[in-house]
Design a protein around this motif. Sequence first.
Motif, PDB file in Angstrom:
ATOM      1  N   TYR A  31     -14.941  14.615   2.334  1.00 49.03           N
ATOM      2  CA  TYR A  31     -14.509  15.631   3.275  1.00 49.03           C
ATOM      3  C   TYR A  31     -13.359  16.416   2.666  1.00 49.03           C
ATOM      4  O   TYR A  31     -12.483  15.850   2.005  1.00 49.03           O
ATOM      5  N   ILE A  32     -13.346  17.727   2.896  1.00 52.31           N
ATOM      6  CA  ILE A  32     -12.299  18.576   2.316  1.00 52.31           C
ATOM      7  C   ILE A  32     -10.916  18.136   2.806  1.00 52.31           C
ATOM      8  O   ILE A  32      -9.945  18.170   2.047  1.00 52.31           O
ATOM      9  N   ASP A  33     -10.812  17.707   4.058  1.00 51.74           N
ATOM     10  CA  ASP A  33      -9.522  17.240   4.568  1.00 51.74           C
ATOM     11  C   ASP A  33      -9.011  16.051   3.767  1.00 51.74           C
ATOM     12  O   ASP A  33      -7.812  15.950   3.478  1.00 51.74           O
ATOM     13  N   ASP A  34      -9.910  15.142   3.401  1.00 48.84           N
ATOM     14  CA  ASP A  34      -9.522  13.980   2.600  1.00 48.84           C
ATOM     15  C   ASP A  34      -9.093  14.398   1.199  1.00 48.84           C
ATOM     16  O   ASP A  34      -8.123  13.867   0.647  1.00 48.84           O
ATOM     17  N   ALA A  35      -9.813  15.355   0.611  1.00 51.82           N
ATOM     18  CA  ALA A  35      -9.462  15.832  -0.732  1.00 51.82           C
ATOM     19  C   ALA A  35      -8.093  16.517  -0.722  1.00 51.82           C
ATOM     20  O   ALA A  35      -7.267  16.293  -1.612  1.00 51.82           O
ATOM     21  N   GLY A  54     -11.531  11.693  -4.769  1.00 48.60           N
ATOM     22  CA  GLY A  54     -12.872  11.854  -4.209  1.00 48.60           C
ATOM     23  C   GLY A  54     -13.524  10.516  -3.966  1.00 48.60           C
ATOM     24  O   GLY A  54     -12.895   9.462  -4.050  1.00 48.60           O
ATOM     25  N   GLU A  55     -14.792  10.562  -3.696  1.00 52.98           N
ATOM     26  CA  GLU A  55     -15.592   9.373  -3.413  1.00 52.98           C
ATOM     27  C   GLU A  55     -15.840   8.586  -4.697  1.00 52.98           C
ATOM     28  O   GLU A  55     -16.023   9.157  -5.766  1.00 52.98           O
TER      29      GLU A  55
END
Length: 68
Positions: A31-35, A54-55
Motif C-alpha cells: 500500500y502506498i501509505d505503508d511505503a 516494501g513487501e
Amino acid sequence: MPSHALTPARALCPQQFEMWGDGKQTRSFCYIDDAVEGLMRVMQSDYKEPLNVGELSAHDHVMEARMM
C-alpha cells in the motif's frame, strides 16, 4: 507490460490479454501509505545503508495472470 496493466486488460477481454516477456519477471506490492510511512521513518533515522521498503514476497506475472 506492468502487472497492474493486466487487470484492466483481463476485465475487458477475460479470454485473452497481452503479456510481455516470459512472465517470470517479479514484482512486490504494498500500500502506498505503508511505503510513504516506511520512507519517512528511514529518512528520520540514522540508518545509512540501502533499504528496500516494501513487501518481502514477490509474485511473477504468470502467477498474477492465473489469479485473475
